[in-house]
Design an enzyme around this catalytic site. Structure first.
Site, PDB file in Angstrom:
ATOM      1  N   ARG A 113     -95.344 -26.404  33.949  1.00 33.11           N
ATOM      2  CA  ARG A 113     -94.897 -27.635  33.239  1.00 33.11           C
ATOM      3  C   ARG A 113     -95.312 -27.638  31.761  1.00 33.11           C
ATOM      4  O   ARG A 113     -95.418 -28.698  31.142  1.00 33.11           O
ATOM      5  CB  ARG A 113     -95.388 -28.896  33.930  1.00 33.11           C
ATOM      6  CG  ARG A 113     -94.884 -29.025  35.348  1.00 33.11           C
ATOM      7  CD  ARG A 113     -94.968 -30.442  35.866  1.00 33.11           C
ATOM      8  NE  ARG A 113     -94.362 -30.516  37.184  1.00 33.11           N
ATOM      9  CZ  ARG A 113     -95.024 -30.302  38.318  1.00 33.11           C
ATOM     10  NH1 ARG A 113     -96.303 -30.017  38.288  1.00 33.11           N
ATOM     11  NH2 ARG A 113     -94.401 -30.367  39.476  1.00 33.11           N
ATOM     12  N   LYS A 135     -87.475 -26.029  18.726  1.00 37.95           N
ATOM     13  CA  LYS A 135     -86.283 -25.942  19.579  1.00 37.95           C
ATOM     14  C   LYS A 135     -86.345 -24.636  20.352  1.00 37.95           C
ATOM     15  O   LYS A 135     -86.525 -23.560  19.759  1.00 37.95           O
ATOM     16  CB  LYS A 135     -85.011 -25.967  18.736  1.00 37.95           C
ATOM     17  CG  LYS A 135     -84.560 -27.370  18.365  1.00 37.95           C
ATOM     18  CD  LYS A 135     -83.174 -27.342  17.752  1.00 37.95           C
ATOM     19  CE  LYS A 135     -82.734 -28.721  17.355  1.00 37.95           C
ATOM     20  NZ  LYS A 135     -81.444 -28.701  16.636  1.00 37.95           N
ATOM     21  N   GLU A 177     -78.955 -18.451   6.920  1.00 38.46           N
ATOM     22  CA  GLU A 177     -79.742 -19.687   7.061  1.00 38.46           C
ATOM     23  C   GLU A 177     -80.285 -20.140   5.701  1.00 38.46           C
ATOM     24  O   GLU A 177     -80.374 -21.326   5.420  1.00 38.46           O
ATOM     25  CB  GLU A 177     -80.893 -19.493   8.056  1.00 38.46           C
ATOM     26  CG  GLU A 177     -80.456 -19.298   9.498  1.00 38.46           C
ATOM     27  CD  GLU A 177     -79.901 -20.575  10.168  1.00 38.46           C
ATOM     28  OE1 GLU A 177     -80.064 -21.683   9.611  1.00 38.46           O
ATOM     29  OE2 GLU A 177     -79.291 -20.443  11.242  1.00 38.46           O
ATOM     30  N   LYS A 205     -87.760 -27.217   6.084  1.00 36.75           N
ATOM     31  CA  LYS A 205     -87.553 -27.468   7.515  1.00 36.75           C
ATOM     32  C   LYS A 205     -88.697 -28.302   8.079  1.00 36.75           C
ATOM     33  O   LYS A 205     -88.470 -29.230   8.868  1.00 36.75           O
ATOM     34  CB  LYS A 205     -87.399 -26.157   8.291  1.00 36.75           C
ATOM     35  CG  LYS A 205     -87.238 -26.434   9.780  1.00 36.75           C
ATOM     36  CD  LYS A 205     -86.522 -25.376  10.550  1.00 36.75           C
ATOM     37  CE  LYS A 205     -86.270 -25.874  11.981  1.00 36.75           C
ATOM     38  NZ  LYS A 205     -85.574 -24.918  12.811  1.00 36.75           N
ATOM     39  N   GLU A 215     -84.141 -34.843  16.639  1.00 38.65           N
ATOM     40  CA  GLU A 215     -82.771 -34.899  16.138  1.00 38.65           C
ATOM     41  C   GLU A 215     -82.074 -36.220  16.444  1.00 38.65           C
ATOM     42  O   GLU A 215     -80.924 -36.255  16.893  1.00 38.65           O
ATOM     43  CB  GLU A 215     -81.969 -33.710  16.693  1.00 38.65           C
ATOM     44  CG  GLU A 215     -80.807 -33.359  15.775  1.00 38.65           C
ATOM     45  CD  GLU A 215     -80.204 -32.002  16.087  1.00 38.65           C
ATOM     46  OE1 GLU A 215     -80.934 -31.004  16.099  1.00 38.65           O
ATOM     47  OE2 GLU A 215     -78.989 -31.966  16.315  1.00 38.65           O
ATOM     48  N   ARG A 219     -82.536 -34.537  11.297  1.00 39.14           N
ATOM     49  CA  ARG A 219     -82.660 -33.138  11.706  1.00 39.14           C
ATOM     50  C   ARG A 219     -81.293 -32.503  11.917  1.00 39.14           C
ATOM     51  O   ARG A 219     -81.139 -31.276  11.799  1.00 39.14           O
ATOM     52  CB  ARG A 219     -83.514 -33.012  12.975  1.00 39.14           C
ATOM     53  CG  ARG A 219     -83.734 -31.560  13.352  1.00 39.14           C
ATOM     54  CD  ARG A 219     -84.841 -31.330  14.332  1.00 39.14           C
ATOM     55  NE  ARG A 219     -84.955 -29.914  14.617  1.00 39.14           N
ATOM     56  CZ  ARG A 219     -85.970 -29.346  15.231  1.00 39.14           C
ATOM     57  NH1 ARG A 219     -86.986 -30.080  15.639  1.00 39.14           N
ATOM     58  NH2 ARG A 219     -85.995 -28.040  15.449  1.00 39.14           N
ATOM     59  N   ASN A 223     -78.150 -28.397  11.016  1.00 44.33           N
ATOM     60  CA  ASN A 223     -77.016 -27.735  11.690  1.00 44.33           C
ATOM     61  C   ASN A 223     -75.839 -27.535  10.744  1.00 44.33           C
ATOM     62  O   ASN A 223     -74.726 -27.256  11.215  1.00 44.33           O
ATOM     63  CB  ASN A 223     -76.578 -28.564  12.897  1.00 44.33           C
ATOM     64  CG  ASN A 223     -77.641 -28.580  13.960  1.00 44.33           C
ATOM     65  OD1 ASN A 223     -78.248 -27.561  14.257  1.00 44.33           O
ATOM     66  ND2 ASN A 223     -77.916 -29.758  14.508  1.00 44.33           N
ATOM     67  N   HIS A 226     -73.239 -24.983  11.470  1.00 43.13           N
ATOM     68  CA  HIS A 226     -73.502 -24.502  12.830  1.00 43.13           C
ATOM     69  C   HIS A 226     -72.461 -24.942  13.859  1.00 43.13           C
ATOM     70  O   HIS A 226     -72.293 -24.273  14.871  1.00 43.13           O
ATOM     71  CB  HIS A 226     -74.889 -24.938  13.302  1.00 43.13           C
ATOM     72  CG  HIS A 226     -76.006 -24.140  12.702  1.00 43.13           C
ATOM     73  ND1 HIS A 226     -76.211 -24.051  11.349  1.00 43.13           N
ATOM     74  CD2 HIS A 226     -76.988 -23.385  13.275  1.00 43.13           C
ATOM     75  CE1 HIS A 226     -77.269 -23.289  11.111  1.00 43.13           C
ATOM     76  NE2 HIS A 226     -77.752 -22.871  12.256  1.00 43.13           N
ATOM     77  N   HIS A 230     -71.468 -21.870  15.808  1.00 46.05           N
ATOM     78  CA  HIS A 230     -71.755 -21.653  17.234  1.00 46.05           C
ATOM     79  C   HIS A 230     -70.462 -21.379  18.005  1.00 46.05           C
ATOM     80  O   HIS A 230     -70.432 -20.516  18.890  1.00 46.05           O
ATOM     81  CB  HIS A 230     -72.444 -22.878  17.839  1.00 46.05           C
ATOM     82  CG  HIS A 230     -73.909 -22.963  17.525  1.00 46.05           C
ATOM     83  ND1 HIS A 230     -74.655 -24.088  17.726  1.00 46.05           N
ATOM     84  CD2 HIS A 230     -74.774 -22.055  17.016  1.00 46.05           C
ATOM     85  CE1 HIS A 230     -75.915 -23.876  17.372  1.00 46.05           C
ATOM     86  NE2 HIS A 230     -76.004 -22.637  16.927  1.00 46.05           N
ATOM     87  N   HIS A 242     -75.793 -14.526  14.534  1.00 41.40           N
ATOM     88  CA  HIS A 242     -75.877 -15.965  14.257  1.00 41.40           C
ATOM     89  C   HIS A 242     -75.734 -16.286  12.762  1.00 41.40           C
ATOM     90  O   HIS A 242     -74.954 -17.151  12.374  1.00 41.40           O
ATOM     91  CB  HIS A 242     -77.202 -16.498  14.811  1.00 41.40           C
ATOM     92  CG  HIS A 242     -77.404 -17.954  14.538  1.00 41.40           C
ATOM     93  ND1 HIS A 242     -76.608 -18.927  15.100  1.00 41.40           N
ATOM     94  CD2 HIS A 242     -78.302 -18.618  13.742  1.00 41.40           C
ATOM     95  CE1 HIS A 242     -77.013 -20.119  14.681  1.00 41.40           C
ATOM     96  NE2 HIS A 242     -78.034 -19.958  13.864  1.00 41.40           N
TER      97      HIS A 242
END
Ligand code: GLY
Length: 341
Positions: A113, A135, A177, A205, A215, A219, A223, A226, A230, A242
């Protein structure tokens, strides 16, 4: 060595940037951790694995490539952690690029956990983005990073030694990026020395993550490029890396912002100037892509929330725009393919 702090209260952590930064990781791990599972991939030189003092270390090598970023990879890793005897007080250290830090972070977030994780980022992309901000996740056949968790590391080392042997394509990915940060911060990062540029991206960042860890708002600006990027990655069968997909996504977003009346033609040209010129990014657009399939993929994007959602430029800077019409996306695609096909 430059140190940037990600400020998240009790879960705050340092990001150490510089040559040999991996040597700082041991001192930044939880003191009580006796066992460390180092997760890496076969492409990472073994010389980049950090020294971890008198702790008991096992090394777990995952498959390279997006297609190996699966739930079964997580199950396999957690099984290996268990066989290695990792308890709740032990630690995972991800050593590699974004794929390794996403997978190692996600495995750490669910094993017992949740156990501590630290990262040694060995690609430019991981240094400026993937390893920072918590993330983690894996892909589904339906799309990228559709399963995951927010799980902050306890420390990140961006070791510039790793960049000496980084393939040119990986450097271009990091530059994709960096071009994104250029638009977020509206700063010419390309003028900075490499270590300063990486530290500046980390700082941009870190401030965004500190303000909006999960987010709920700002945040999402991380993206930029993105949503389309993506979709391109998934629909082209992962032939684009990417950062290459993000570079194309930034240009598509500029055309879409123009088509939706948010920016003028000269700002579209600014995007080409930054992506093609400053960051030298001209990845070829894969052939055989259909805009309807890309739209379906973008509609499944985590940001979509029931309608097509993009981060788009404007005179006020970048903004999250919901409810973008398919007609505008088709028009932007026509403009984009006229320049990039
Ligand atoms: N890579 C985008 C984020 O960390 O939010």
């Amino acid at each position: 060595m430059r140190i940037e702090q990600v400020s998240l209260g009790e879960r705050s952590y340092p990001v150490v940037v510089g040559r040999g930064a991996r040597a700082e990781i041991d001192a930044l791990l939880p003191r009580e951790a006796r066992r460390v599972a180092v997760v890496t991939d076969a492409g990472v030189p073994r010389t980049l694995l950090p020294e971890l003092g008198d702790r008991s270390v096992t090394v777990h090598v995952i498959e390279p490539g997006e297609s190996a970023k699966t739930l079964s990879a997580i199950e396999s890793l957690c099984g290996q952690f268990s066989s290695a005897g990792l308890t709740r007080i032990d630690t995972v250290v991800g050593v590699g690029g974004g794929l390794v830090t996403d997978v190692a972070g996600f495995a750490a977030s669910v094993y017992h956990r949740g156990i501590a994780v630290a990262h040694v980022a060995t690609t430019l992309l991981a240094m400026v983005d993937a390893a920072i901000g918590g993330k983690t996740g894996v892909n589904l056949p339906d799309g990228k990073n559709l399963i995951g968790a927010y799980w902050q590391p306890c420390a990140v080392a961006c070791d510039l030694d790793a960049l000496d042997s980084l393939p040119a394509r990986e450097t271009r990915c990091g530059n994709g990026e960096m071009a994104k940060y250029h638009f977020i911060a509206r700063e010419d990062l390309s003028a900075l020395a490499l270590d300063e540029r990486i530290a500046r991206c980390v700082r941009i960042k870190a401030d965004i993550v500190a303000a909006d860890e999960r987010e709920g708002g700002s945040r999402a600006l991380l993206n930029y490029g993105h949503t389309f990027g993506h979709a391109l990655e998934a629909e082209s069968g992962w032939v684009l890396a990417h950062g290459e997909a993000v570079a194309l996504g930034l240009l598509f977003a500029a055309h879409l912002a123009h088509r939706t009346g948010r920016i003028g033609a000269e700002r579209v040209e600014d995007h080409y100037g930054v992506v093609h010129g400053l960051y030298d990014l001209r990845p070829p657009l894969p052939t055989g892509l259909a805009i309807d399939a890309l739209i379906a993929s973008m509609a499944r994007d985590k940001k979509a929330l029931g309608s097509l959602t993009f981060v788009l430029d404007s005179d006020r800077g970048l903004e999250v725009v919901r409810g973008v019409s398919e007609t505008d996306v088709h028009a932007a695609w026509a403009d984009f393919t006229a320049r990039n096909a």
